[in-house]
Write an enzyme that holds these catalytic residues in place. Structure first.
Site, PDB file in Angstrom:
ATOM      1  N   GLU A 155     -39.793   0.939 -22.052  1.00 44.50           N
ATOM      2  CA  GLU A 155     -41.165   0.476 -22.251  1.00 44.50           C
ATOM      3  C   GLU A 155     -42.106   1.486 -21.603  1.00 44.50           C
ATOM      4  O   GLU A 155     -41.893   1.891 -20.449  1.00 44.50           O
ATOM      5  CB  GLU A 155     -41.371  -0.905 -21.628  1.00 44.50           C
ATOM      6  N   GLU A 238     -53.181  -8.069 -19.793  1.00 47.75           N
ATOM      7  CA  GLU A 238     -52.207  -8.846 -19.027  1.00 47.75           C
ATOM      8  C   GLU A 238     -52.967  -9.696 -18.004  1.00 47.75           C
ATOM      9  O   GLU A 238     -53.148  -9.269 -16.859  1.00 47.75           O
ATOM     10  CB  GLU A 238     -51.207  -7.922 -18.336  1.00 47.75           C
TER      11      GLU A 238
END
Length: 258
Positions: A155, A238
Site C-alpha cells: 500500500e 481518513e
C-alpha cells in the site's frame, strides 16, 4: 380573418414552448449512501465513490449531486470518536477494488510499465472544527492483475495534509518529489508493507500530481516490486473523530493521458 390567424399562430407558438419545456432534461437525482461499505458510480462510471467505514460502527454518509460531470462527494454526517486509528476512508477511486473495475480503467498496470500517472484533486476541510483526519491518496499493488480480494503486495499513501494524526510505522527519511518536500514513513498493516509520503507543507489541492514519481521511489526503496500491478488509485479522507463536511470538490486521474 387576419386576427383569427394571428391568434392561431400565437397558440401554436405557446404550445411549442410548453412542449419544449416538458421535453427538457430532468434534474439529476442526488446520490447518497450511509451503508458502511456502500458506493455509487461517478462520471458515467469512470469513478466510484465509496463510504468505506472500516474502522468503526459510528454513522457516516457520503453524497453527490448526481450530475454527470460531478466527480466530487461530501461526507455528512460523520459521528466518529476514534482515538487509536481511522474510522474509515470515504473516497473516490479508479481501477479495480475487490474484483470490481471502473469503466475504461487503465488499471491494473505493472509498476514498471506505468508511464505517467497524474492526478488533480481539490478538497475542502470539515465543517466540524473538532475533527481529526488526514487527506490522502491510496495506491494499491498486487502480484496478481486480477486480484478478487484484498491486495497482497503493498500500500502506498500520499498525504496532502493532516491535523496531527500519523501514518503507520516510523518516519525514515525526507524526499523531494513533485516540487515539494515529503516525510517518508514505512510500516506494516496486517503483514502488508505500507509506505506513506506526508507533505511537509500541507495543501488541500493538487494539479497534475505525478503519482508515478512516488511509485518509482517506492520501487527504489524495495517496498513495491517492479512486476507488481497498480490495481487502483484512490483519493479520500481518513477521519478519526468527526469528519462531517469533508469534501472532494473534483477529482481526476489518468495514465498516459487516458
Amino acid at each position: 380573418m387576419a386576427a383569427t390567424i394571428g391568434a392561431v399562430l400565437a397558440l401554436l407558438a405557446s404550445t411549442v414552448l410548453v412542449a419544449g419545456a416538458a421535453a427538457a432534461a430532468p434534474a439529476p437525482t442526488p446520490l447518497r449512501t450511509c451503508e458502511k461499505f456502500g458506493s455509487f458510480p461517478l462520471g458515467g462510471g469512470v469513478y466510484v465513490a465509496a463510504n468505506n467505514v472500516w474502522g468503526a460502527d459510528t454513522l457516516q454518509c457520503i453524497s453527490n449531486s448526481g450530475a454527470r460531470g460531478d466527480s466530487g462527494f461530501v461526507v455528512d454526517p460523520a459521528e466518529h470518536v476514534n482515538t487509536t486509528g481511522p474510522a474509515g476512508y470515504p473516497s473516490i477511486y479508479r481501477g479495480c477494488v475487490y474484483g470490481y473495475c471502473t469503466g475504461g480503467s487503465p488499471f491494473p498496470r505493472r509498476a514498471d510499465q506505468l508511464g505517467t500517472v497524474t492526478s488533480s484533486w481539490s478538497t475542502t476541510g470539515p465543517t466540524d472544527p473538532a475533527s481529526t483526519y488526514n487527506t490522502a491518496y491510496d495506491l494499491w499493488f498486487d502480484p496478481n492483475a486480477n486480484q478478487p480480494g484484498r491486495n497482497t503486495g503493498a500500500e502506498l499513501m500520499v498525504w496532502l495534509n493532516t491535523t496531527g494524526v500519523q501514518p503507520i510505522g516510523a518516519r525514515t527519511r525526507t524526499v523531494a518529489l513533485a516540487g515539494a518536500s515529503w516525510d517518508v514513513w514505512q510500516g506494516e498493516l496486517d503483514g502488508l508493507p505500507v509506505i506513506s509520503y506526508v507533505r511537509t507543507v500541507p495543501t488541500q489541492s493538487v494539479s497534475n500530481l505525478p503519482l508515478h514519481s512516488f511509485v518509482a521511489d517506492a520501487v527504489s526503496a524495495g517496498v513495491v516490486q517492479p512486476a507488481w500491478y497498480l490495481t487502483s488509485v484512490q483519493a479520500g479522507f481518513e477521519p478519526w473523530t468527526g469528519g462531517a463536511g469533508l469534501r472532494t470538490v473534483s477529482y481526476s486521474v489518468t495514465q498516459k493521458g487516458r
